[in-house]
Every structure is written in structure tokens, then in C-alpha cells.
Scaffold this active site. Structure first.
Site, PDB file in Angstrom:
ATOM      1  N   GLU A 110       0.931  -1.114  -0.008  1.00 41.99           N
ATOM      2  CA  GLU A 110      -0.201   0.103  -0.077  1.00 41.99           C
ATOM      3  C   GLU A 110       0.768   1.321  -0.222  1.00 41.99           C
ATOM      4  OE1 GLU A 110      -2.771  -0.254   3.203  1.00 41.99           O
ATOM      5  OE2 GLU A 110      -2.800  -2.323   3.196  1.00 41.99           O
ATOM      6  N   LYS A 112       2.210   4.790   1.288  1.00 41.06           N
ATOM      7  CA  LYS A 112       2.549   5.294   2.754  1.00 41.06           C
ATOM      8  C   LYS A 112       2.119   6.717   2.390  1.00 41.06           C
ATOM      9  CE  LYS A 112       5.552   5.602   6.615  1.00 41.06           C
ATOM     10  NZ  LYS A 112       5.115   6.939   6.846  1.00 41.06           N
ATOM     11  N   ASP A 114       1.283  10.617   3.329  1.00 38.51           N
ATOM     12  CA  ASP A 114       2.066  11.484   4.149  1.00 38.51           C
ATOM     13  C   ASP A 114       0.800  12.566   4.604  1.00 38.51           C
ATOM     14  OD1 ASP A 114       4.259  12.593   5.836  1.00 38.51           O
ATOM     15  OD2 ASP A 114       5.060  13.857   3.831  1.00 38.51           O
ATOM     16  N   TYR A 221      -7.137   2.366   5.479  1.00 35.05           N
ATOM     17  CA  TYR A 221      -6.324   1.373   5.106  1.00 35.05           C
ATOM     18  C   TYR A 221      -6.126   0.305   6.059  1.00 35.05           C
ATOM     19  CZ  TYR A 221      -2.934   4.233   7.463  1.00 35.05           C
ATOM     20  OH  TYR A 221      -2.213   4.828   8.444  1.00 35.05           O
ATOM     21  N   LYS A 308      10.833   3.206   2.689  1.00 36.14           N
ATOM     22  CA  LYS A 308      10.874   4.517   2.676  1.00 36.14           C
ATOM     23  C   LYS A 308      11.478   5.128   1.554  1.00 36.14           C
ATOM     24  CE  LYS A 308       9.323   7.120   5.421  1.00 36.14           C
ATOM     25  NZ  LYS A 308       9.405   7.331   6.678  1.00 36.14           N
ATOM     26  N   CYS A 402      30.594  21.045  31.060  1.00 38.08           N
ATOM     27  CA  CYS A 402      29.073  21.055  30.865  1.00 38.08           C
ATOM     28  C   CYS A 402      28.843  22.417  30.573  1.00 38.08           C
ATOM     29  CB  CYS A 402      28.229  20.960  32.307  1.00 38.08           C
ATOM     30  SG  CYS A 402      26.539  20.928  32.055  1.00 38.08           S
ATOM     31  N   CYS A 405      26.482  23.964  33.630  1.00 32.98           N
ATOM     32  CA  CYS A 405      26.977  24.189  35.090  1.00 32.98           C
ATOM     33  C   CYS A 405      28.375  23.950  35.180  1.00 32.98           C
ATOM     34  CB  CYS A 405      26.301  23.248  35.884  1.00 32.98           C
ATOM     35  SG  CYS A 405      27.025  21.397  35.506  1.00 32.98           S
ATOM     36  N   CYS A 420      27.118  14.860  31.795  1.00 36.97           N
ATOM     37  CA  CYS A 420      27.347  15.817  33.025  1.00 36.97           C
ATOM     38  C   CYS A 420      26.941  15.090  34.340  1.00 36.97           C
ATOM     39  CB  CYS A 420      26.693  17.210  32.897  1.00 36.97           C
ATOM     40  SG  CYS A 420      26.789  18.030  34.387  1.00 36.97           S
ATOM     41  N   CYS A 426      22.374  20.656  38.092  1.00 33.27           N
ATOM     42  CA  CYS A 426      22.551  20.948  36.752  1.00 33.27           C
ATOM     43  C   CYS A 426      20.991  21.524  36.377  1.00 33.27           C
ATOM     44  CB  CYS A 426      23.083  20.024  35.590  1.00 33.27           C
ATOM     45  SG  CYS A 426      23.352  20.512  34.043  1.00 33.27           S
TER      46      CYS A 426
END
Length: 664
Positions: A110, A112, A114, A221, A308, A402, A405, A420, A426
Site C-alpha cells: 500500500e 504510505k 504523508d 487502510y 521509505k 558542561c 553548570c 554531566c 545542573c
């Protein structure tokens, strides 16, 4: 003819004309004549309100206002599909399928589509609700808006099951999209970016009259439900078509992956001849009995896969690399790009994943990068145009501290990501953990969103998720954009989260590697947080499908005193820290240590009920027979190869009745 009969007759006639025009594309009367009949019906209904019907053709024009879309659970989960991008991946999938089921396997191909996924529920032949996909478990009720889509039947034709869901895609055809944008440009407004996002956004418009103005279409579908008397996917498409649904005729029944690839290749070349967008092909095992045998993983059906089409690619300049801190402390480098149009949207940022990825592709600031949309959804950096690189450019030096922090980052052996370690100091980690705790699949706290969490932390009102249960209405009222009603909803939402079952609380705690499925498994095994906190790594690894990495993460979580205090505070706040007695009242260990394979068709209980009975009584369900299989539960129409393999291995074969007797 009396008034009631006249109204019913006009409704039937207009339903048929809608079907002829929007589904068959074969109108038999003019628009003018249709409008006259619709006005006649509207007048009769206005004069005779006792004959009101929410599914009358007059109700399609909109008018209902929905301020808040109610979140509802799907009767059957809406799984996402696993993706493939090559012939080899499709062939591997076919081999896995054929290994798990008996007999000849046919495939339905089938297109696909969008658009925006939708689930329509019909009861006694009438549309009762339309729900967006959401997270697959629950979505938003958009019934009023979907009723304005003229290809969606409000009443079905012929003979149909008493109750079922039918899934599909709400799409905006190219022609309608172009017309919509022309009108916006003329009105001095920004044009919409692409048909898919516009279709999805249309479903969440508050005024259904506005939705009715958009030329949306609905392509269906997939039918799901209990005891539907359908034997195959291709058969179900034909049935759905006969009931009045718009089911695209491009679906094709094939006998091999070679035929599937011919179908894929044809539509990759001819997709632009279609009136709407597609981004690939969906391949499904045709036979429903075989689909049932194959079952599902935690996220997707084993009996279907999406192929795809090759992603669209563009080149653009990398302006800067920045770094984000996640709730677990994981550092993600982000490419900030010169904006580029890609597959219908403007892309400005893309994840670079980790230091290894940057080094492997040798990505540097100022480079021209090739960007794709993975699955035409997520932007992905796939390479560098070295011909355009500045000769003075320097390799990227990954950060050592980091960005939030300034704590020195750590990288564990065998892991790609830097972390971190400053869990309690943080800010993005603190906020991220609380946002995860309140999320829909976790505690689902209504009235509390991610931005409000960030504000609560910033204002010093909370520093962890246990603090939520100490919040007072007076504390949150002064917050920015917080009205009386919003404050009430927030406090009520927090209070209601005390009812959330233990398995979701366990997921909400945010223990690394403990996702929804693992949380459910641990909750059912240990039954309480107290028992889980005492578990050793060895005990955890002995649980089916719990590996060393998860076991180490769980024990490490409970070794941290701060986490133990948090759990205790949640318990004192009334959050569910053990399985409710009724959830495991019927659980036993009768089948412990035994592995079962289920095959065939059953009559007293469904396959899903059989699986649950096995798991609730301590057994394990496997998809294929091996030397580790103790029992084969054999129903009708079981494939001969499974039976032969069971006999060859000496696996004990049980009928449905014999299995149920085991539990007595």
C-alpha cells in the site's frame, strides 16, 4: 410521505451523493442541485428539532467550537511501523516473517500516505468518534472536525461489524493545498509550508467551520476490532470499500519480495502523478492468522514494514555547534545551520549525536554540509562538501565541561556519549527529569506543561518531582500567565496523579534504560518499589529480557541516597509505589520456568488473552519453537511446520482446553 420519512429519505439521498462525489469521484447531480437538497433538509430539521441526528449531512458544515480537545485512550494501540531503506532490509524482514509462520506468505503493498494519522470508531454503522494517533496509546478526540471531511462516511452501507476502528490518514491534496496558499498570499498572509503539516494543524483548529473550508481528504487502510470475521488485509480493504470508505485502489496483493520491489520502484518513479503526497510503501503480511502469530514488538507490528523512498538532500552552511544537556545528563551536540528548504519544511538545526559522529564525518564550523531528512521527518547530517572547506579551518574540539553548570564531563567506557555528572545541580537535568515525570506516558499531569515546570524550578518552588505534591495554589497563582482556573487545574492534576498505577510511576522516575516496557516488566515481577530497591544485579539479570546494562542502572539508581529520599517522599505523598492488589489477584507462579509458543485459532479465549494468562501465571511466551520451548498451545489451523518441529524436539503439545485446565 410524512415529515420524518422525508427527512430520512433526504439524508440517505445526500449521503449517497456525497459518496458518489468524494469517494467514487463520479457525481450524478450538479453542485447547485445538491445545495438545494441540503437547504431543504436543513429547513425541515430546523422546523422539526425532535428528528435531530448528529450524523446528518447538514452537520458536516461545522459550527462546533472545541476549546480543549479531550484526550482519550484508543481501544487498540496505534503502533508505528519499523522502516527499511533497501532491498536487503526488506529481504531480511521477509526471512524473519517466514521463519515465524507456516505456509505460503503473501504481502499487500500500500502507498504510505504523508498526512495526519487518524482512528475512526464506528458503532452500529455510525461514526461515534475520531481520534488522532497521539502517542499510540491515547490521542485527541477531534470528532467534530473530522465530521466536516466529506469523504468520511457518517453512516455505513451494507453489512458491517457492530463496533470496530478503521485507521487511515487525513491528507490535503496538492490541488487543494495550492488553492489554500493562493488565497493566503492574496490576503497578505504567510503561505503554509507543506500539505502534511497543514492537514495535521487543521484537525486541531477550535472552530470546525474553519476546518470545513479546507479541502481535506481521508484515505483508509486498516481495520481493527474483536471478532470481525475478516480473513486478510486485502479482503478487509475490499470490505471497507463496500461499506463506503475511501480506500485507495493502488493497493496490490503480491507473492514475493521481488514483486514488492517492482511495486516500490514503480511508485518511486510515479509518485508525483498522485493527487497527494506519499513518502514510501507499506508492506503487510496479508493473512490475518499469520499476522496474529507474528504479533508485535513494544513499538511496532512484526507483520508490517515501511519501505521509505530515498530522502531528499540539500547542502547548507554550518554556522555554529552548540551543546544541549538532557535529563540524564547526556550531552548532545547540535548543528545550527543556515536555513534551508528540505522536503517541504525549513531546516535550521540538526543533531550531531556525539563526539564520535563529529570526528567520523570531520564536521567543522563554517563547513558546507549535506542534510537529509531521515524518513523525511528528522533532519540528518550525512556528509561534508570538502571542496568548499576553508583551508584555514581547524578540527572541532569537543567541549570538556558542561555548557550549563561548568562541571567536568565524563564518558564511560564503551559509550559514545559524554555526560554531566552533576545530577542535582545542573538546571536542564533537574527540569528535564520533572518534565519526564509529568509527561503523558508517565504521570500525565493535566494542567502542567514543560514551560510551567521550567518556571516553577526557576522561581525556586520545586527542585525535584516530589516537591510537586507540596505545591499550594497560592504559590503558583503569581506565576506568569497563571490565572485562577489554570492554578486550580494544575493543583487538581497533581492530586489526580496519585492514582497513576505503579508501572507508570516506575517509568516516570526516569531511571536510565527503564522505558515503558521494562518498567511494566519490573513492576509485575517485584510488585513494589521496596522489593525492587532491594534487588541485586544478579536477581535483575535473571528476569526475562533484563540485561546487565539495565540491571546496573537500576541498582545504581537505588544506591544514591538522594534517589531513595525522593522515592520515600513520593510514597508519603500518596503516589502508588506498589501494584494494586486487584492487578495481581489472579497472578500465580503455576507456569514459572516454562516457555510457551501459541499457534492457530482459539475459541474460548483470544490469542492476546492466552498470552496474558501465561504471563500472569509466571510463564514466558515465545514466537518460535526451539529446544527451550516447554509447551506448544495448538489451536485450529495451526501450520504443519510448527507441529513437525514440536514433535521433532519432543515439545509437549496442548489443546486450548488442556492449557486452561493447567491453570485450575
Amino acid at each position: 410521505m410524512d415529515i420524518k420519512d422525508k427527512i430520512l429519505s433526504l439524508r440517505r439521498e445526500l449521503d449517497q451523493h456525497n459518496y458518489n462525489y468524494y469517494v467514487l469521484d463520479k457525481p450524478v447531480i450538479s453542485d447547485f442541485d445538491f445545495d438545494l437538497k441540503l437547504k431543504e433538509l436543513q429547513k425541515l430539521e430546523d422546523q422539526n428539532p425532535e428528528f435531530f441526528d448528529p450524523n446528518s449531512p447538514t452537520q458536516r458544515v461545522g459550527g462546533a467550537i472545541t476549546k480543549n480537545f479531550q484526550t482519550v485512550f484508543h481501544d487498540h494501540p496505534m503502533y508505528s511501523l519499523s522502516n527499511s531503506y533497501s532491498k536487503e532490509e526488506l529481504e531480511d524482514w521477509e526471512k524473519r516473517v517466514k521463519k515465524l509462520v507456516d505456509g505460503k506468505v503473501e504481502f499487500v503493498c500500500e502507498l504510505k500516505y504523508d498526512g495526519a494519522s487518524i482512528s475512526l470508531t464506528y458503532e452500529n454503522g455510525e461514526l461515534v468518534r475520531a481520534v488522532t494517533r497521539g502517542d499510540g496509546v491515547q490521542g485527541d478526540d477531534v470528532t467534530n472536525n473530522v465530521k466536516t471531511i466529506l469523504s468520511v462516511p457518517l453512516r455505513l452501507k451494507g453489512e458491517f461489524p457492530k463496533r470496530f476502528d478503521i485507521r487511515g490518514e487525513i491528507v490535503l491534496p496538492y490541488e487543494g493545498f495550492a488553492k489554500l496558499n493562493a488565497e493566503r498570499v492574496e490576503a497578505g498572509e504567510e503561505p503554509y509550508a507543506n500539505p502534511r503539516n497543514t492537514a495535521s494543524g487543521s484537525l486541531k483548529l477550535q472552530d470546525s467551520t474553519e476546518v470545513a473550508k479546507r479541502p481535506l481528504d481521508c484515505l483508509l487502510y486498516n481495520i481493527v476490532g474483536e471478532r470481525l470475521d475478516l480473513v486478510s488485509q486485502f479482503d478487509s480493504l475490499e470490505k471497507a470499500r463496500s461499506w463506503g470508505f475511501k480506500v485507495p485502489k493502488e493497493a496490490k496483493l503480491t507473492a514475493s519480495v521481488d514483486e514488492v520491489l517492482n511495486y516500490v520502484n514503480y511508485w518511486e518513479q510515479h509518485r508525483h502523478e498522485l493527487p497527494y503526497e506519499i513518502d514510501g510503501v507499506v508492506v503487510k503480511v496479508n493473512d490475518f492468522r499469520q499476522q496474529e502469530e507474528l504479533g508485535f514488538t513494544a513499538k511496532s507490528p512484526r507483520w508490517a514494514i515501511a519501505y521509505k523512498f530515498k530522502a531528499e538532500q540539500e547542502a547548507t552552511i554550518l554556522k555554529k555547534i552548540t551543546y544541549q544537556v538532557g535529563r540524564t545528563g547526556a550531552i548532545t551536540p547540535v548543528a545550527n545551520l543556515k536555513p534551508v528548504q528540505l522536503a517541504g519544511t525549513v531546516v535550521k538545526r540538526a543533531s550531531l549525536h556525539n563526539a564520535d559522529q563529529i570526528e567520523k564525518l570531520d564536521i567543522r564550523e563554517g563547513d558546507t554540509l549535506f542534510v537529509e531528512k531521515g524518513g523525511e521527518i528528522i533532519p540528518k547530517i550525512v556528509g561534508v562538501d570538502f571542496g568548499k572547506r576553508d583551508p584555514d579551518s581547524q578540527p572541532t574540539q569537543y567541549i570538556t565541561h558542561c555548557p550549563e553548570c561548568e562541571t567536568l564531563l565524563v564518558r564511560n567506557e564503551g559509550e559514545a556519549q559524554h555526560y554531566c555528572p552533576n545530577l542535582s545541580g545542573c538546571p536542564p537535568q533537574i527540569i528535564g527529569r520533572i518534565q519526564h515525570y509529568i509527561s503523558r506516558k508517565a504521570m500525565d499531569i493535566e494542567g502542567l506543561g514543560g514551560e510551567t515546570v521550567a518556571l516553577l524550578v526557576k522561581e525556586g518552588l520545586i527542585i525535584n518531582y516530589a516537591d510537586l505534591y507540596q505545591l499550594q495554589k497560592e504559590q503558583v497563582l503569581p506565576l506568569e500567565r497563571m490565572a485562577e482556573k489554570s492554578a486550580d487545574n494544575l493543583i487538581q492534576g497533581i492530586a489526580k496523579s496519585r492514582e497513576i498505577p505503579f508501572e507508570r510511576v516506575l517509568f516516570a522516575l526516569g531511571i536510565r534504560y527503564v522505558g515503558e516496557t521494562v518498567a511494566k516488566k519490573l513492576a509485575r515481577h517485584f510488585k513494589s518499589i521496596a522489593a525492587l530497591a532491594q534487588a541485586t544485579e544478579e536477581e535483575l539479570v535473571n528476569i526475562d529480557e533484563i540485561g546487565e546494562r539495565i540491571a546496573q542502572s537500576v541498582t545504581a539508581f537505588f544506591e544514591v541516597e538522594e534517589n531513595r529520599i525522593l522515592v520515600q517522599k513520593l510514597k508519603e505523598a500518596g503516589v502508588q509505589m506498589e501494584l494494586a492488589a486487584e492487578e495481581f489477584a489472579h497472578h500465580t507462579n503455576i507456569l514459572e520456568g516454562n516457555t510457551f509458543v501459541i499457534s492457530g485459532v482459539f475459541h474460548q479465549v483470544s490469542r492476546n488473552e492466552l498470552k496474558k494468562l501465561i504471563e500472569d501465571n509466571g510463564g514466558k511466551v515465545s514466537g518460535s519453537i526451539s529446544s527451550k520451548t516447554n509447551y506448544l498451545v495448538a489451536g485450529e489451523n495451526m501450520g504443519p511446520s510448527k507441529l513437525a518441529k514440536a514433535e521433532q524436539l519432543g515439545t509437549k503439545i496442548l489443546s486450548e482446553e488442556e492449557f486452561l485446565k493447567m491453570l485450575e
